[in-house]
Design a protein around this motif. Structure first.
Motif, PDB file in Angstrom:
ATOM      1  N   ALA A 164       0.828  -1.213   0.000  1.00 24.00           N
ATOM      2  CA  ALA A 164       0.000   0.000   0.000  1.00 24.00           C
ATOM      3  C   ALA A 164       0.861   1.261   0.000  1.00 24.00           C
ATOM      4  CB  ALA A 164      -0.942   0.002   1.206  1.00 24.00           C
ATOM      5  N   SER A 165       1.900   1.264   0.818  1.00 21.66           N
ATOM      6  CA  SER A 165       2.777   2.428   0.919  1.00 21.66           C
ATOM      7  C   SER A 165       3.520   2.682  -0.393  1.00 21.66           C
ATOM      8  CB  SER A 165       3.767   2.223   2.068  1.00 21.66           C
ATOM      9  OG  SER A 165       4.639   3.309   2.178  1.00 21.66           O
ATOM     10  N   ALA A 225       1.038   4.153  -2.865  1.00 19.95           N
ATOM     11  CA  ALA A 225       0.763   5.561  -2.555  1.00 19.95           C
ATOM     12  C   ALA A 225       1.937   6.444  -2.966  1.00 19.95           C
ATOM     13  CB  ALA A 225       0.457   5.726  -1.067  1.00 19.95           C
ATOM     14  N   SER A 252      -6.041  14.553  -1.291  1.00 20.04           N
ATOM     15  CA  SER A 252      -6.080  13.365  -0.437  1.00 20.04           C
ATOM     16  C   SER A 252      -5.666  12.138  -1.247  1.00 20.04           C
ATOM     17  CB  SER A 252      -7.464  13.154   0.178  1.00 20.04           C
ATOM     18  OG  SER A 252      -8.387  12.770  -0.808  1.00 20.04           O
ATOM     19  N   LEU A 253      -5.073  11.207  -0.554  1.00 22.26           N
ATOM     20  CA  LEU A 253      -4.675   9.933  -1.147  1.00 22.26           C
ATOM     21  C   LEU A 253      -4.634   8.904  -0.029  1.00 22.26           C
ATOM     22  CD1 LEU A 253      -3.604   8.116  -3.441  1.00 22.26           C
ATOM     23  CD2 LEU A 253      -1.304   9.006  -2.934  1.00 22.26           C
ATOM     24  N   GLU A 254      -5.418   7.857  -0.184  1.00 23.33           N
ATOM     25  CA  GLU A 254      -5.435   6.776   0.799  1.00 23.33           C
ATOM     26  C   GLU A 254      -5.442   5.457   0.043  1.00 23.33           C
ATOM     27  OE1 GLU A 254      -8.095   6.766   4.399  1.00 23.33           O
ATOM     28  OE2 GLU A 254      -8.977   5.073   3.306  1.00 23.33           O
ATOM     29  N   VAL A 255      -4.531   4.572   0.412  1.00 22.36           N
ATOM     30  CA  VAL A 255      -4.434   3.271  -0.237  1.00 22.36           C
ATOM     31  C   VAL A 255      -4.602   2.210   0.844  1.00 22.36           C
ATOM     32  CG1 VAL A 255      -2.979   1.727  -1.596  1.00 22.36           C
ATOM     33  CG2 VAL A 255      -2.865   4.197  -1.985  1.00 22.36           C
ATOM     34  N   ARG A 256      -5.563   1.311   0.624  1.00 19.75           N
ATOM     35  CA  ARG A 256      -5.827   0.228   1.581  1.00 19.75           C
ATOM     36  C   ARG A 256      -5.579  -1.094   0.873  1.00 19.75           C
ATOM     37  NH1 ARG A 256     -10.629  -2.241   2.079  1.00 19.75           N
ATOM     38  NH2 ARG A 256     -11.710  -0.396   1.326  1.00 19.75           N
ATOM     39  N   HIS A 283      -7.540  -0.860  -2.633  1.00 17.16           N
ATOM     40  CA  HIS A 283      -8.556   0.171  -2.834  1.00 17.16           C
ATOM     41  C   HIS A 283      -7.879   1.523  -2.665  1.00 17.16           C
ATOM     42  CE1 HIS A 283     -11.990   2.779  -1.650  1.00 17.16           C
ATOM     43  NE2 HIS A 283     -12.531   2.137  -2.655  1.00 17.16           N
ATOM     44  N   VAL A 284      -8.016   2.380  -3.661  1.00 16.04           N
ATOM     45  CA  VAL A 284      -7.373   3.696  -3.637  1.00 16.04           C
ATOM     46  C   VAL A 284      -8.451   4.769  -3.647  1.00 16.04           C
ATOM     47  CG1 VAL A 284      -5.783   5.261  -4.829  1.00 16.04           C
ATOM     48  CG2 VAL A 284      -5.375   2.781  -4.892  1.00 16.04           C
ATOM     49  N   ARG A 285      -8.353   5.695  -2.709  1.00 14.53           N
ATOM     50  CA  ARG A 285      -9.193   6.898  -2.701  1.00 14.53           C
ATOM     51  C   ARG A 285      -8.270   8.079  -2.964  1.00 14.53           C
ATOM     52  NH1 ARG A 285     -12.436   6.729   2.755  1.00 14.53           N
ATOM     53  NH2 ARG A 285     -11.534   8.780   2.674  1.00 14.53           N
ATOM     54  N   ILE A 286      -8.626   8.856  -3.968  1.00 17.40           N
ATOM     55  CA  ILE A 286      -7.757   9.958  -4.379  1.00 17.40           C
ATOM     56  C   ILE A 286      -8.613  11.154  -4.775  1.00 17.40           C
ATOM     57  CG2 ILE A 286      -7.668   9.042  -6.747  1.00 17.40           C
ATOM     58  CD1 ILE A 286      -4.806  10.176  -6.946  1.00 17.40           C
TER      59      ILE A 286
END
Length: 177
Positions: free
Chosen positions: A77-78, A81, A97-101, A132-135
């Motif tokens: 994940a890191s 990102a 914003s950027l979040e990777v799970r 799952h990526v939220r961007i």
């Protein structure tokens, strides 16, 4: 570091690698893991950074540290990102914003060396993995952000390692005490 600084740094490296492609091949910093006690293991980087892992109480650990499997998902994940942030900077996109799970599903029987109903060993690795990526970025269309993530995912070293497993050479030095 600001996106412009990241982009400039990447451009400098890319310029060098265009002139001298052989400079791109290098040995990665090794990770050294030393058994501590019970199921605790301390992994060390050459720069002195250490990370302690343990297993859940169900299999004999204390459960108060992250597991090695979680470390794999965290690294994946890191790395993703990081690659997305680098690609965004290169394109002049200021992320808001950027979040990777990263998640996976595993069968504990494989870790324990158990066989399935067919008497074949149960696979010890994850059965499946998801990311799952939220961007978001102001003024940038969702389809462009989606394309940015997909493009940068293909250049993520950890993503490549997870998707395209390569042969590993196992060397063992065993000493009797």
């Amino acid at each position: 570091m600001a996106a412009a600084d990241i982009a400039a740094a990447c451009q400098r490296v890319e310029s060098v690698l265009q002139r001298r492609p052989e400079a791109g091949l290098h040995d990665d910093a090794p990770a050294t893991a030393r058994w501590s006690d019970g199921l605790r293991v301390v992994s060390s980087h050459a720069n002195g950074t250490q990370v302690e892992t343990d297993m859940p109480a169900e299999v004999g650990g204390s459960g108060d540290r992250v597991s090695p499997g979680w470390m794999l998902r965290a690294g994946w994940a890191s790395c993703t990102a990081t690659c997305v942030a680098m690609a965004a900077a290169a394109k002049g996109i200021e992320l808001t914003s950027l979040e990777v799970r990263a998640s996976s599903r595993s069968d504990l029987r494989g870790l324990l060396g158990m066989a399935g109903p067919d008497d074949e060993p149960v696979y010890a690795g994850p059965c499946d993995m998801q990311m799952h990526v939220r961007i978001s970025a102001r003024g940038v269309a969702a389809d462009l952000l989606r394309a940015l993530v997909e493009e940068s995912y293909r250049s993520s070293p950890m993503a490549c390692a997870v998707q395209d497993a390569l042969p590993v050479s196992l060397h063992v030095d065993a000493n009797a005490d």
